[in-house]
Every structure is written in C-alpha cells, then in structure tokens.
Motif scaffolding. Structure first.
Motif, PDB file in Angstrom:
ATOM      1  N   ASN A   1       0.837  -1.182   0.000  1.00 16.31           N
ATOM      2  CA  ASN A   1       0.000   0.000   0.000  1.00 16.31           C
ATOM      3  C   ASN A   1       0.879   1.242   0.000  1.00 16.31           C
ATOM      4  OD1 ASN A   1      -1.890   1.978   0.474  1.00 16.31           O
ATOM      5  ND2 ASN A   1      -2.934   0.864   2.090  1.00 16.31           N
ATOM      6  N   PHE A   2       0.534   2.196  -0.847  1.00 23.57           N
ATOM      7  CA  PHE A   2       1.333   3.407  -1.013  1.00 23.57           C
ATOM      8  C   PHE A   2       1.406   4.210   0.284  1.00 23.57           C
ATOM      9  CE2 PHE A   2       1.326   7.981  -1.956  1.00 23.57           C
ATOM     10  CZ  PHE A   2       2.564   8.105  -2.551  1.00 23.57           C
ATOM     11  N   PHE A   3       0.267   4.432   0.934  1.00 22.90           N
ATOM     12  CA  PHE A   3       0.238   5.260   2.142  1.00 22.90           C
ATOM     13  C   PHE A   3       0.984   4.603   3.304  1.00 22.90           C
ATOM     14  CE2 PHE A   3      -3.524   6.711  -0.241  1.00 22.90           C
ATOM     15  CZ  PHE A   3      -3.134   8.035  -0.425  1.00 22.90           C
ATOM     16  N   LYS A   4       0.933   3.283   3.364  1.00 23.50           N
ATOM     17  CA  LYS A   4       1.668   2.569   4.412  1.00 23.50           C
ATOM     18  C   LYS A   4       3.173   2.764   4.219  1.00 23.50           C
ATOM     19  CE  LYS A   4       2.202  -2.016   6.426  1.00 23.50           C
ATOM     20  NZ  LYS A   4       1.830  -3.425   6.338  1.00 23.50           N
ATOM     21  N   LYS A   5       3.632   2.675   2.960  1.00 23.50           N
ATOM     22  CA  LYS A   5       5.054   2.844   2.663  1.00 23.50           C
ATOM     23  C   LYS A   5       5.514   4.276   2.955  1.00 23.50           C
ATOM     24  CE  LYS A   5       8.410   1.541  -0.729  1.00 23.50           C
ATOM     25  NZ  LYS A   5       8.806   0.172  -0.684  1.00 23.50           N
ATOM     26  N   VAL A   6       4.716   5.251   2.535  1.00 27.22           N
ATOM     27  CA  VAL A   6       5.046   6.658   2.800  1.00 27.22           C
ATOM     28  C   VAL A   6       5.082   6.915   4.297  1.00 27.22           C
ATOM     29  CG1 VAL A   6       4.220   9.034   2.556  1.00 27.22           C
ATOM     30  CG2 VAL A   6       4.225   7.528   0.578  1.00 27.22           C
ATOM     31  N   GLY A   7       4.096   6.379   5.014  1.00 28.11           N
ATOM     32  CA  GLY A   7       4.051   6.565   6.460  1.00 28.11           C
ATOM     33  C   GLY A   7       5.256   5.974   7.161  1.00 28.11           C
ATOM     34  N   SER A   8       5.658   4.771   6.760  1.00 30.53           N
ATOM     35  CA  SER A   8       6.814   4.150   7.407  1.00 30.53           C
ATOM     36  C   SER A   8       8.104   4.906   7.073  1.00 30.53           C
ATOM     37  CB  SER A   8       6.939   2.682   7.021  1.00 30.53           C
ATOM     38  OG  SER A   8       7.242   2.548   5.660  1.00 30.53           O
ATOM     39  N   ASN A   9       8.212   5.431   5.864  1.00 29.46           N
ATOM     40  CA  ASN A   9       9.399   6.224   5.503  1.00 29.46           C
ATOM     41  C   ASN A   9       9.446   7.530   6.297  1.00 29.46           C
ATOM     42  OD1 ASN A   9      10.470   4.401   3.684  1.00 29.46           O
ATOM     43  ND2 ASN A   9       9.473   5.333   1.916  1.00 29.46           N
ATOM     44  N   LEU A  10       8.308   8.192   6.434  1.00 27.75           N
ATOM     45  CA  LEU A  10       8.268   9.432   7.221  1.00 27.75           C
ATOM     46  C   LEU A  10       8.590   9.167   8.688  1.00 27.75           C
ATOM     47  CD1 LEU A  10       5.168  11.257   5.699  1.00 27.75           C
ATOM     48  CD2 LEU A  10       7.576  11.870   5.449  1.00 27.75           C
TER      49      LEU A  10
ATOM     50  N   ARG B   1      10.446   6.716   9.868  1.00 25.86           N
ATOM     51  CA  ARG B   1      11.879   6.414   9.951  1.00 25.86           C
ATOM     52  C   ARG B   1      12.704   7.696   9.920  1.00 25.86           C
ATOM     53  NH1 ARG B   1      14.902   6.264   5.880  1.00 25.86           N
ATOM     54  NH2 ARG B   1      13.270   5.815   4.385  1.00 25.86           N
ATOM     55  N   LEU B   2      12.367   8.617   9.000  1.00 26.73           N
ATOM     56  CA  LEU B   2      13.105   9.880   8.919  1.00 26.73           C
ATOM     57  C   LEU B   2      12.927  10.719  10.185  1.00 26.73           C
ATOM     58  CD1 LEU B   2      12.386  10.858   5.209  1.00 26.73           C
ATOM     59  CD2 LEU B   2      14.568  10.139   6.189  1.00 26.73           C
ATOM     60  N   ALA B   3      11.707  10.740  10.722  1.00 27.75           N
ATOM     61  CA  ALA B   3      11.454  11.504  11.944  1.00 27.75           C
ATOM     62  C   ALA B   3      12.248  10.942  13.121  1.00 27.75           C
ATOM     63  CB  ALA B   3       9.952  11.493  12.256  1.00 27.75           C
ATOM     64  N   LEU B   4      12.291   9.618  13.246  1.00 32.27           N
ATOM     65  CA  LEU B   4      13.054   9.014  14.344  1.00 32.27           C
ATOM     66  C   LEU B   4      14.548   9.309  14.207  1.00 32.27           C
ATOM     67  CD1 LEU B   4      11.233   5.574  14.739  1.00 32.27           C
ATOM     68  CD2 LEU B   4      11.194   7.538  16.294  1.00 32.27           C
ATOM     69  N   LYS B   5      15.053   9.291  12.986  1.00 32.54           N
ATOM     70  CA  LYS B   5      16.463   9.630  12.783  1.00 32.54           C
ATOM     71  C   LYS B   5      16.729  11.073  13.200  1.00 32.54           C
ATOM     72  CE  LYS B   5      18.048   6.553   9.108  1.00 32.54           C
ATOM     73  NZ  LYS B   5      18.642   6.486   7.773  1.00 32.54           N
ATOM     74  N   LYS B   6      15.833  11.991  12.816  1.00 32.09           N
ATOM     75  CA  LYS B   6      16.032  13.402  13.145  1.00 32.09           C
ATOM     76  C   LYS B   6      15.940  13.643  14.644  1.00 32.09           C
ATOM     77  CE  LYS B   6      16.967  17.131  11.089  1.00 32.09           C
ATOM     78  NZ  LYS B   6      18.354  17.323  10.696  1.00 32.09           N
ATOM     79  N   ILE B   7      14.986  12.984  15.296  1.00 29.55           N
ATOM     80  CA  ILE B   7      14.835  13.123  16.752  1.00 29.55           C
ATOM     81  C   ILE B   7      16.082  12.606  17.463  1.00 29.55           C
ATOM     82  CG2 ILE B   7      13.558  12.234  18.751  1.00 29.55           C
ATOM     83  CD1 ILE B   7      11.027  12.365  16.961  1.00 29.55           C
ATOM     84  N   SER B   8      16.620  11.471  17.004  1.00 23.51           N
ATOM     85  CA  SER B   8      17.827  10.931  17.642  1.00 23.51           C
ATOM     86  C   SER B   8      19.021  11.863  17.422  1.00 23.51           C
ATOM     87  CB  SER B   8      18.134   9.529  17.124  1.00 23.51           C
ATOM     88  OG  SER B   8      18.439   9.550  15.747  1.00 23.51           O
ATOM     89  N   GLU B   9      19.094  12.499  16.249  1.00 23.78           N
ATOM     90  CA  GLU B   9      20.176  13.470  15.997  1.00 23.78           C
ATOM     91  C   GLU B   9      20.084  14.640  16.976  1.00 23.78           C
ATOM     92  OE1 GLU B   9      20.113  14.903  11.969  1.00 23.78           O
ATOM     93  OE2 GLU B   9      20.062  12.878  11.148  1.00 23.78           O
TER      94      GLU B   9
ATOM     95  N   ALA C   1      24.253   9.676   5.039  1.00 25.31           N
ATOM     96  CA  ALA C   1      24.947   8.726   4.164  1.00 25.31           C
ATOM     97  C   ALA C   1      24.167   7.422   4.009  1.00 25.31           C
ATOM     98  CB  ALA C   1      26.341   8.447   4.704  1.00 25.31           C
ATOM     99  N   SER C   2      23.401   7.063   5.029  1.00 26.33           N
ATOM    100  CA  SER C   2      22.667   5.802   4.962  1.00 26.33           C
ATOM    101  C   SER C   2      21.390   5.904   4.124  1.00 26.33           C
ATOM    102  CB  SER C   2      22.329   5.308   6.364  1.00 26.33           C
ATOM    103  OG  SER C   2      21.370   6.165   6.958  1.00 26.33           O
ATOM    104  N   GLU C   3      20.932   7.114   3.852  1.00 25.55           N
ATOM    105  CA  GLU C   3      19.751   7.289   3.007  1.00 25.55           C
ATOM    106  C   GLU C   3      20.158   7.119   1.554  1.00 25.55           C
ATOM    107  OE1 GLU C   3      16.488   7.713   3.729  1.00 25.55           O
ATOM    108  OE2 GLU C   3      17.117   7.324   5.774  1.00 25.55           O
ATOM    109  N   LYS C   4      19.339   6.426   0.806  1.00 25.28           N
ATOM    110  CA  LYS C   4      19.627   6.195  -0.600  1.00 25.28           C
ATOM    111  C   LYS C   4      18.365   6.496  -1.388  1.00 25.28           C
ATOM    112  CE  LYS C   4      20.026   2.043  -2.638  1.00 25.28           C
ATOM    113  NZ  LYS C   4      20.521   0.706  -2.899  1.00 25.28           N
ATOM    114  N   ALA C   5      18.503   7.280  -2.433  1.00 28.06           N
ATOM    115  CA  ALA C   5      17.352   7.626  -3.255  1.00 28.06           C
ATOM    116  C   ALA C   5      16.844   6.405  -4.005  1.00 28.06           C
ATOM    117  CB  ALA C   5      17.734   8.721  -4.240  1.00 28.06           C
TER     118      ALA C   5
END
Length: 98
Positions: A1-10, A12-20, A40-44
């Motif tokens: 599902n598109f929205f599930k994938k977008v949600g999990s990516n967002l 993941r990015l939010a958790l990385k930013k909070i930990s930073e 560096a770990s993010e890949k397009a």
C-alpha cells in the motif's frame, strides 16, 4: 500500500532526526557525526517502472569473422539495416524500435 510505505518512511526519517537532536544536546560532535551517518545511509529510490519497455525481444544470430550485414524486419514492416563486426566472441547490439 502506497500510504503505508510513505508513512513508514516518514516515521523512519522523523526518528532519525529526533535521535540526531537528542544526541546533539548531549554532545554536539556526536550529533553531527550521527547526522552525517544518517544522511549517508539514506539512498534515493531511482527506480521508475514507467521507463521500462513494454516488451524486450532478442535474437541470436551466428556471425562470421569480420563485417556482417544484418537486416531486421520490424512488426510494422520497416527494415533496420546495420553492420556488425564478428570477432569470434559474443557481440551485443541494442536496437530501439519505438
């Protein structure tokens, strides 16, 4: 599902930013290093299914040593003519017909 994938990516990015940010409050250098590591770990995702052809066809043609003249008749009746140098090894020739 598109929205599930977008949600999990967002998420993941939010958790990385909070930990930073949390690490940067404790130790600025460690926060910068984590930020660089996260970047560096993010890949397009450069895949694009729309750029794939609807069909791929191939033919295996035995070649003689030297110049070989090949004529390819397409489905619409057009004829593609080209020369291929036979060298005793496998030779690939890409023909785009659209």
């Amino acid at each position: 599902n598109f929205f599930k994938k977008v949600g999990s990516n967002l998420l993941r990015l939010a958790l990385k930013k909070i930990s930073e940010l949390a690490l940067a409050q404790q130790n600025e250098i460690a926060g910068v290093l984590l930020s660089i590591t996260n970047f560096a770990s993010e890949k397009a995702d450069t895949r694009n299914w729309q750029s794939l052809p609807s069909q791929i066809q191939f033919a295996r043609i035995p070649l003689k040593e030297g110049t070989n003249h090949v004529e390819l008749t397409l489905e619409n009746g057009d004829v593609e003519s080209f020369d291929v140098e036979g060298n005793g090894k496998i030779v690939f020739k890409n023909i785009v017909t659209y």
